[in-house]
Design a protein around this motif. Structure first.
Motif, mmCIF file in Angstrom:
data_model
loop_
_atom_site.group_PDB
_atom_site.id
_atom_site.type_symbol
_atom_site.label_atom_id
_atom_site.label_comp_id
_atom_site.label_asym_id
_atom_site.label_seq_id
_atom_site.Cartn_x
_atom_site.Cartn_y
_atom_site.Cartn_z
ATOM 1 N N ASP A 140 -31.153 38.279 -5.122
ATOM 2 C CA ASP A 140 -31.813 37.665 -6.268
ATOM 3 C C ASP A 140 -31.293 36.253 -6.513
ATOM 4 O OD1 ASP A 140 -33.471 39.760 -6.742
ATOM 5 O OD2 ASP A 140 -32.294 40.631 -8.386
ATOM 6 N N ILE A 141 -29.982 36.086 -6.398
ATOM 7 C CA ILE A 141 -29.387 34.758 -6.593
ATOM 8 C C ILE A 141 -29.950 33.772 -5.573
ATOM 9 C CG2 ILE A 141 -27.230 33.451 -6.443
ATOM 10 C CD1 ILE A 141 -25.790 35.963 -7.529
ATOM 11 N N GLU A 142 -29.929 34.218 -4.312
ATOM 12 C CA GLU A 142 -30.445 33.378 -3.235
ATOM 13 C C GLU A 142 -31.917 33.006 -3.486
ATOM 14 O OE1 GLU A 142 -28.127 33.132 -0.596
ATOM 15 O OE2 GLU A 142 -29.290 31.648 0.537
ATOM 16 N N ARG A 143 -32.688 33.988 -3.918
ATOM 17 C CA ARG A 143 -34.112 33.759 -4.166
ATOM 18 C C ARG A 143 -34.333 32.760 -5.292
ATOM 19 N NH1 ARG A 143 -36.614 38.992 -2.032
ATOM 20 N NH2 ARG A 143 -35.562 40.273 -3.563
ATOM 21 N N GLU A 144 -33.507 32.867 -6.317
ATOM 22 C CA GLU A 144 -33.624 31.963 -7.460
ATOM 23 C C GLU A 144 -33.443 30.510 -7.010
ATOM 24 O OE1 GLU A 144 -34.845 32.249 -11.224
ATOM 25 O OE2 GLU A 144 -33.995 34.051 -10.294
ATOM 26 N N VAL A 145 -32.441 30.304 -6.174
ATOM 27 C CA VAL A 145 -32.167 28.951 -5.682
ATOM 28 C C VAL A 145 -33.295 28.473 -4.772
ATOM 29 C CG1 VAL A 145 -30.579 27.546 -4.308
ATOM 30 C CG2 VAL A 145 -29.675 29.274 -5.870
ATOM 31 N N SER A 146 -33.728 29.353 -3.889
ATOM 32 C CA SER A 146 -34.831 29.008 -2.989
ATOM 33 C C SER A 146 -36.084 28.610 -3.770
ATOM 34 C CB SER A 146 -35.158 30.191 -2.080
ATOM 35 O OG SER A 146 -34.226 30.295 -1.037
ATOM 36 N N ALA A 147 -36.387 29.390 -4.813
ATOM 37 C CA ALA A 147 -37.596 29.134 -5.604
ATOM 38 C C ALA A 147 -37.534 27.768 -6.262
ATOM 39 C CB ALA A 147 -37.766 30.225 -6.659
ATOM 40 N N LEU A 148 -36.351 27.415 -6.743
ATOM 41 C CA LEU A 148 -36.210 26.115 -7.409
ATOM 42 C C LEU A 148 -36.376 24.965 -6.420
ATOM 43 C CD1 LEU A 148 -35.714 24.455 -9.880
ATOM 44 C CD2 LEU A 148 -33.262 24.920 -9.701
ATOM 45 N N ILE A 149 -35.823 25.139 -5.218
ATOM 46 C CA ILE A 149 -35.979 24.109 -4.188
ATOM 47 C C ILE A 149 -37.451 23.983 -3.801
ATOM 48 C CG2 ILE A 149 -35.423 23.448 -1.821
ATOM 49 C CD1 ILE A 149 -32.701 24.694 -2.169
ATOM 50 N N GLU A 150 -38.056 25.138 -3.583
ATOM 51 C CA GLU A 150 -39.479 25.183 -3.246
ATOM 52 C C GLU A 150 -40.306 24.412 -4.279
ATOM 53 O OE1 GLU A 150 -40.464 27.605 -0.461
ATOM 54 O OE2 GLU A 150 -41.939 25.979 -0.476
ATOM 55 N N GLU A 151 -40.017 24.698 -5.523
ATOM 56 C CA GLU A 151 -40.744 24.047 -6.615
ATOM 57 C C GLU A 151 -40.548 22.530 -6.565
ATOM 58 O OE1 GLU A 151 -39.717 25.593 -10.492
ATOM 59 O OE2 GLU A 151 -40.643 23.846 -11.474
ATOM 60 N N GLY A 152 -39.303 22.121 -6.303
ATOM 61 C CA GLY A 152 -39.003 20.697 -6.219
ATOM 62 C C GLY A 152 -39.720 20.014 -5.068
ATOM 63 N N VAL A 153 -39.802 20.719 -3.961
ATOM 64 C CA VAL A 153 -40.485 20.162 -2.795
ATOM 65 C C VAL A 153 -41.976 19.969 -3.103
ATOM 66 C CG1 VAL A 153 -41.230 20.658 -0.443
ATOM 67 C CG2 VAL A 153 -38.859 21.080 -1.110
ATOM 68 N N THR A 154 -42.561 21.015 -3.689
ATOM 69 C CA THR A 154 -43.992 20.954 -4.039
ATOM 70 C C THR A 154 -44.277 19.817 -5.014
ATOM 71 O OG1 THR A 154 -43.990 23.364 -3.851
ATOM 72 C CG2 THR A 154 -45.932 22.343 -4.822
ATOM 73 N N ALA A 155 -43.351 19.651 -5.963
ATOM 74 C CA ALA A 155 -43.544 18.606 -6.979
ATOM 75 C C ALA A 155 -43.198 17.219 -6.449
ATOM 76 C CB ALA A 155 -42.697 18.933 -8.204
ATOM 77 N N GLY A 156 -42.673 17.166 -5.213
ATOM 78 C CA GLY A 156 -42.301 15.877 -4.648
ATOM 79 C C GLY A 156 -40.960 15.358 -5.135
ATOM 80 N N ALA A 157 -40.202 16.224 -5.800
ATOM 81 C CA ALA A 157 -38.890 15.804 -6.313
ATOM 82 C C ALA A 157 -37.800 15.912 -5.244
ATOM 83 C CB ALA A 157 -38.513 16.651 -7.524
ATOM 84 N N PHE A 158 -37.980 16.835 -4.315
ATOM 85 C CA PHE A 158 -37.011 17.010 -3.215
ATOM 86 C C PHE A 158 -37.696 16.730 -1.880
ATOM 87 C CE2 PHE A 158 -35.069 20.593 -5.987
ATOM 88 C CZ PHE A 158 -34.355 19.667 -6.739
#
Lengths: 208, 208
Positions: A140-158
């Motif tokens: 769950d911890i790993e997934r939480e971090v992955s989801a946030l990165i994913e979101e950042g990539v989609t938003a163009g922030a990462f």
DNA sequence: TTGCTGACTAAGCGCTTGCTCAGCATGGTG
DNA sequence: CACCATGCTGAGCAAGCGCTTAGTCAGCAA
């Protein structure tokens, strides 16, 4: 917080209120022994003596030595997951939330390094059923971090080519803090957290 | 290389040529047991049986169970330091050398994760004198990385506010690979190395 | 007073641990 | 052939392990 290593996570323990104070002392002694010597090198006599009791008293409060480890590990993982979720769910854009997540994740692993060592490096000593619970929490911890990165990539922030590898690197950096951080470390946990937050944002290609 | 976890570092062992093959088998069995169960949970019977001998035979080749651990740990650390030195001393600018260093450091910790786990997570079980030797080697590794970052900062290739913290992060990322990398990991060690090299260069603010 | 409960201890059981030792097979050397 | 060094085994020792047992004692309700 070295003197009371589980003070932070004690409230998250089930039945913390009703439990006798002796059980708390045993838990604390176990955390310190497991962290310093490892589970297998720690004897029930070590734990009981450090808690000011005879070895037999341990078995009034806990079923076994392994049950003590299971309780510590599960509470520690639950506390970490809660911390990660809170940081990721707070306000702000992906970069701001990631900075907060890394800051707090790192700070926790530095300050609560004693619990952190047991949580991260004594997994192999857990009974099978307790391990299953803990493994789910880690996922769950790993997934939480992955989801946030994913979101950042989609938003163009990462800018990240492999989300899973990046997530591994982020959690890995934080976890390993509990291995190397010591009383003699010159950086305060919060200061280290701030610096790691900065490093991670750069690693993820965040626009700074 | 899981079947022969110490194959890579065997040549670096002192007296590797003259040593009987049985000593090699014992060493290999010890690496696998220590990595899987930890030093204290491993019995001399485990090691001897895995090497196809009776427990007594162990003591013909090694003074004690701890001597086996010491040998593994020292050889592993020596091999790692050699790898780091070679990568840092090769041709190219700071960024190119750092990329090479991280690639090889990471690849080693993924491929030789069995040795890596013993090397990085069984330090506390080392006898005092062996620990002193190993601690010196670890310090050398850290210094090598710090020096390279320092050089890059001076040359304007890196932008880092705290060199020591950055060096910690770089080595930390690599070391922790030996904890989480498994047979089931989809990334090949070299692929992971390449990605980590990329991440670290960004973390150090290298001009890409 | 009586009966009961929960927290605890002294003693120790059964087992496993790291390690030792007397003795045996093997193969090279005089 | 005898001799001996080398590599190994079977048997087992002393110490320490996790955990259990029988029993003590303070506190409390009726």
């Amino acid at each position: 917080m070295t003197s009371t290593p589980i003070a932070d996570l004690w409230p998250t323990l089930p039945g913390a209120d009703t439990r006798p104070e002796a059980a708390y002392r045993l838990l604390q002694a176990a955390v310190e022994s497991f962290a310093e010597r490892g589970f297998h090198a720690t004897t029930t006599r070590d734990i009981a003596t450090a808690a000011g009791m005879s070895p037999a008293a341990l078995y009034i409060h806990y079923q076994s030595k392994a049950a003590l480890l299971a309780e510590i590990s599960q509470a520690g993982h639950a506390a970490t997951l809660a911390l990660v979720r809170a940081a990721a769910a707070g306000g702000g854009g992906p970069a701001e939330r990631m900075r907060r997540l890394v800051e707090q994740f790192t700070t926790w692993h530095a300050r609560a390094r004693t619990v952190g060592r047991v949580v991260n490096y004594e997994l192999h000593a857990l009974p099978e059923d307790a391990y299953a619970v803990v493994a789910a929490l880690r996922l769950d911890i790993e997934r939480e971090v992955s989801a946030l990165i994913e979101e950042g990539v989609t938003a163009g922030a990462f800018q990240v080519s492999e989300v899973r590898t990046a997530a591994r690197a982020v959690t890995s950096l934080g976890i390993d803090v509990s291995r190397w951080y010591t009383d003699r470390s010159t950086e305060a946990p919060e200061e280290l957290g701030r610096r790691y937050g900065e490093l991670v944002l750069r690693m993820l290609g965040a626009r700074v």
